[in-house]
Write a protein that holds these residues in place. Sequence first.
Motif, PDB file in Angstrom:
ATOM      1  N   ILE A  62      -0.368  14.415  14.984  1.00 26.53           N
ATOM      2  CA  ILE A  62       0.006  13.608  13.814  1.00 26.53           C
ATOM      3  C   ILE A  62       0.589  12.277  14.253  1.00 26.53           C
ATOM      4  O   ILE A  62       0.322  11.236  13.638  1.00 26.53           O
ATOM      5  CB  ILE A  62       0.998  14.383  12.928  1.00 26.53           C
ATOM      6  N   SER A  63       1.364  12.249  15.329  1.00 31.32           N
ATOM      7  CA  SER A  63       1.945  10.998  15.814  1.00 31.32           C
ATOM      8  C   SER A  63       0.852  10.023  16.248  1.00 31.32           C
ATOM      9  O   SER A  63       0.909   8.829  15.931  1.00 31.32           O
ATOM     10  CB  SER A  63       2.899  11.276  16.973  1.00 31.32           C
ATOM     11  N   ILE A  64      -0.132  10.545  16.970  1.00 27.72           N
ATOM     12  CA  ILE A  64      -1.247   9.693  17.390  1.00 27.72           C
ATOM     13  C   ILE A  64      -2.043   9.221  16.172  1.00 27.72           C
ATOM     14  O   ILE A  64      -2.430   8.052  16.075  1.00 27.72           O
ATOM     15  CB  ILE A  64      -2.157  10.444  18.372  1.00 27.72           C
ATOM     16  N   LEU A  65      -2.269  10.141  15.232  1.00 23.05           N
ATOM     17  CA  LEU A  65      -3.006   9.789  14.015  1.00 23.05           C
ATOM     18  C   LEU A  65      -2.277   8.707  13.221  1.00 23.05           C
ATOM     19  O   LEU A  65      -2.896   7.731  12.772  1.00 23.05           O
ATOM     20  CB  LEU A  65      -3.192  11.035  13.155  1.00 23.05           C
ATOM     21  N   VAL A  66      -0.966   8.843  13.067  1.00 25.47           N
ATOM     22  CA  VAL A  66      -0.175   7.841  12.333  1.00 25.47           C
ATOM     23  C   VAL A  66      -0.188   6.508  13.075  1.00 25.47           C
ATOM     24  O   VAL A  66      -0.280   5.440  12.461  1.00 25.47           O
ATOM     25  CB  VAL A  66       1.270   8.342  12.132  1.00 25.47           C
ATOM     26  N   GLY A  67      -0.115   6.570  14.415  1.00 33.68           N
ATOM     27  CA  GLY A  67      -0.175   5.340  15.195  1.00 33.68           C
ATOM     28  C   GLY A  67      -1.497   4.618  15.032  1.00 33.68           C
ATOM     29  O   GLY A  67      -1.537   3.388  14.903  1.00 33.68           O
ATOM     30  N   VAL A  68      -2.602   5.378  15.004  1.00 35.93           N
ATOM     31  CA  VAL A  68      -3.927   4.768  14.832  1.00 35.93           C
ATOM     32  C   VAL A  68      -4.084   4.189  13.423  1.00 35.93           C
ATOM     33  O   VAL A  68      -4.551   3.061  13.251  1.00 35.93           O
ATOM     34  CB  VAL A  68      -5.039   5.798  15.123  1.00 35.93           C
TER      35      VAL A  68
ATOM     36  N   ILE B 296       7.482  14.526   5.311  1.00 39.06           N
ATOM     37  CA  ILE B 296       7.426  13.361   4.423  1.00 39.06           C
ATOM     38  C   ILE B 296       8.722  12.555   4.519  1.00 39.06           C
ATOM     39  O   ILE B 296       8.712  11.316   4.601  1.00 39.06           O
ATOM     40  CB  ILE B 296       7.152  13.797   2.979  1.00 39.06           C
ATOM     41  N   ILE B 297       9.853  13.244   4.534  1.00 33.47           N
ATOM     42  CA  ILE B 297      11.153  12.562   4.643  1.00 33.47           C
ATOM     43  C   ILE B 297      11.269  11.865   6.002  1.00 33.47           C
ATOM     44  O   ILE B 297      11.673  10.691   6.088  1.00 33.47           O
ATOM     45  CB  ILE B 297      12.304  13.562   4.442  1.00 33.47           C
ATOM     46  N   VAL B 298      10.903  12.583   7.068  1.00 32.61           N
ATOM     47  CA  VAL B 298      10.994  12.029   8.420  1.00 32.61           C
ATOM     48  C   VAL B 298      10.089  10.811   8.566  1.00 32.61           C
ATOM     49  O   VAL B 298      10.498   9.767   9.103  1.00 32.61           O
ATOM     50  CB  VAL B 298      10.622  13.114   9.460  1.00 32.61           C
ATOM     51  N   HIS B 299       8.847  10.932   8.092  1.00 32.05           N
ATOM     52  CA  HIS B 299       7.899   9.827   8.189  1.00 32.05           C
ATOM     53  C   HIS B 299       8.401   8.601   7.431  1.00 32.05           C
ATOM     54  O   HIS B 299       8.310   7.464   7.923  1.00 32.05           O
ATOM     55  CB  HIS B 299       6.534  10.265   7.638  1.00 32.05           C
ATOM     56  N   THR B 300       8.951   8.827   6.241  1.00 39.12           N
ATOM     57  CA  THR B 300       9.459   7.707   5.434  1.00 39.12           C
ATOM     58  C   THR B 300      10.622   7.009   6.132  1.00 39.12           C
ATOM     59  O   THR B 300      10.670   5.770   6.184  1.00 39.12           O
ATOM     60  CB  THR B 300       9.910   8.213   4.053  1.00 39.12           C
ATOM     61  N   LEU B 301      11.545   7.783   6.696  1.00 34.44           N
ATOM     62  CA  LEU B 301      12.698   7.200   7.391  1.00 34.44           C
ATOM     63  C   LEU B 301      12.262   6.416   8.635  1.00 34.44           C
ATOM     64  O   LEU B 301      12.731   5.293   8.872  1.00 34.44           O
ATOM     65  CB  LEU B 301      13.688   8.302   7.777  1.00 34.44           C
ATOM     66  N   VAL B 302      11.370   7.010   9.432  1.00 37.36           N
ATOM     67  CA  VAL B 302      10.881   6.329  10.639  1.00 37.36           C
ATOM     68  C   VAL B 302      10.128   5.058  10.271  1.00 37.36           C
ATOM     69  O   VAL B 302      10.289   4.010  10.917  1.00 37.36           O
ATOM     70  CB  VAL B 302       9.994   7.279  11.466  1.00 37.36           C
TER      71      VAL B 302
ATOM     72  N   VAL C  96      -0.941  -2.392   5.540  1.00 41.34           N
ATOM     73  CA  VAL C  96      -0.522  -1.984   4.193  1.00 41.34           C
ATOM     74  C   VAL C  96      -0.830  -0.514   3.922  1.00 41.34           C
ATOM     75  O   VAL C  96       0.064   0.309   3.728  1.00 41.34           O
ATOM     76  CB  VAL C  96      -1.141  -2.876   3.096  1.00 41.34           C
ATOM     77  N   ILE C  97      -2.134  -0.127   3.907  1.00 40.18           N
ATOM     78  CA  ILE C  97      -2.509   1.224   3.488  1.00 40.18           C
ATOM     79  C   ILE C  97      -2.524   2.219   4.635  1.00 40.18           C
ATOM     80  O   ILE C  97      -2.600   3.426   4.399  1.00 40.18           O
ATOM     81  CB  ILE C  97      -3.897   1.219   2.809  1.00 40.18           C
ATOM     82  N   GLY C  98      -2.447   1.746   5.887  1.00 41.52           N
ATOM     83  CA  GLY C  98      -2.562   2.639   7.033  1.00 41.52           C
ATOM     84  C   GLY C  98      -1.460   3.673   7.100  1.00 41.52           C
ATOM     85  O   GLY C  98      -1.707   4.846   7.385  1.00 41.52           O
ATOM     86  N   ALA C  99      -0.223   3.239   6.826  1.00 48.53           N
ATOM     87  CA  ALA C  99       0.914   4.165   6.905  1.00 48.53           C
ATOM     88  C   ALA C  99       0.776   5.291   5.886  1.00 48.53           C
ATOM     89  O   ALA C  99       1.079   6.456   6.184  1.00 48.53           O
ATOM     90  CB  ALA C  99       2.214   3.403   6.674  1.00 48.53           C
ATOM     91  N   TYR C 100       0.312   4.969   4.674  1.00 50.88           N
ATOM     92  CA  TYR C 100       0.156   5.984   3.637  1.00 50.88           C
ATOM     93  C   TYR C 100      -0.990   6.944   3.969  1.00 50.88           C
ATOM     94  O   TYR C 100      -0.909   8.139   3.665  1.00 50.88           O
ATOM     95  CB  TYR C 100      -0.090   5.322   2.288  1.00 50.88           C
ATOM     96  N   ALA C 101      -2.046   6.432   4.603  1.00 54.39           N
ATOM     97  CA  ALA C 101      -3.156   7.304   5.005  1.00 54.39           C
ATOM     98  C   ALA C 101      -2.682   8.312   6.048  1.00 54.39           C
ATOM     99  O   ALA C 101      -2.997   9.510   5.972  1.00 54.39           O
ATOM    100  CB  ALA C 101      -4.301   6.466   5.558  1.00 54.39           C
ATOM    101  N   GLY C 102      -1.916   7.845   7.045  1.00 56.11           N
ATOM    102  CA  GLY C 102      -1.379   8.759   8.052  1.00 56.11           C
ATOM    103  C   GLY C 102      -0.431   9.780   7.460  1.00 56.11           C
ATOM    104  O   GLY C 102      -0.433  10.953   7.854  1.00 56.11           O
TER     105      GLY C 102
END
Length: 367
Positions: A261-267, A299-305, A273-279
Amino acid sequence: MNNIKKKYIAYIVVATIIVYATVRYFGTVERYILRVTNTLMPFVAGAMMAYIINILMDAYEDLLLKKFHNKKIIRAVSIVLSIFTFVLVIVLLLGLIIPQLVKIMFSIMYTDPGDIKKIIESISKNNIVDKIADIMNIDIKNIDISGYVTKLIHSVMSSVGNILMGVISGISGIFNTVISVFMAVVFAIYILVDKERIALQGDKLLRAFLPSKRDTVIDVLSIFNKSFRNYFISQIKEAIILGVLLYIVMIIARLPYASSISILVGVTALIPVIGAYAGLFIGALMIITKSFSSMIIFIIVHTLVQQFENNIIYPRVVGSSVGLPGMWVIVAVALGGSLFGIFGVFVAVPVAASLYFILKRETLKRL
């Protein structure tokens, strides 16, 4: 004067004939344009690949110039190292992400109905969900969660089926794809080897046909080059930092699929704009197969980071490298995506930043 008038009349007549022929035989012209476009696509892809690899090649050349002095050997070694790095990164990303995505697709397809019922019950009885529902004045007991989840599963199943059908139908054209990729790589290598000579030839063409506009054209191209270069470098830095931060936090929180998931979110963070929400969406979909409470924590962790990275790290790492206000970033991404799809989303920001800089500079000159 008569010669000048005759020349302009000839131009008008030729332009009129071309416009009439295009309108009259539009179907034929469209087919030829599509054929030419499809033929040129490997070379366009090769040029884009060369531009990205050239950023790596410049870094390798600067590093090797400190130890060696033979420019031909340095260029050859830099090209090999740059292409190897480029391919290695892509293979590693695909090798880590695709197996996990395939695994999650099959886990969704073969999910036991009893497990779905348990997930629904855990959602309806979750304390966090109850508190959120109370805050938003929503009566969660009267909501048909089962119906919504069923519709979601049907939509996901149909999407998975469409993807699998697309993969199966795409296998038939894999030979043409391999040839196109090979041509793109070879063309990219030719550009990287002879980039100075290609630049010199372009300068000669400008001196021969547009001598009065040469400086303007070079200035505009340098602005676009700077915007694209700064954008790619800054986005890659931001994506790496975001992925590493999310991985550390997910490991601390003991969440599943931390590396994937970390690699996916990074990619996906490379998409503005929309990349963070897609990850976030794909990561939540992967984690919910393990635990609903883990998904809420993710979801909470991703939003805070994401907020920490956007407000603290991004201004320091990226700063004003692109130089485009946030409002115009959103407009550029929306317009680029609607016109050219995912490719338009990627190039919209640097193109808009270049045009914004040129317009701002010319406005200040006139004022």
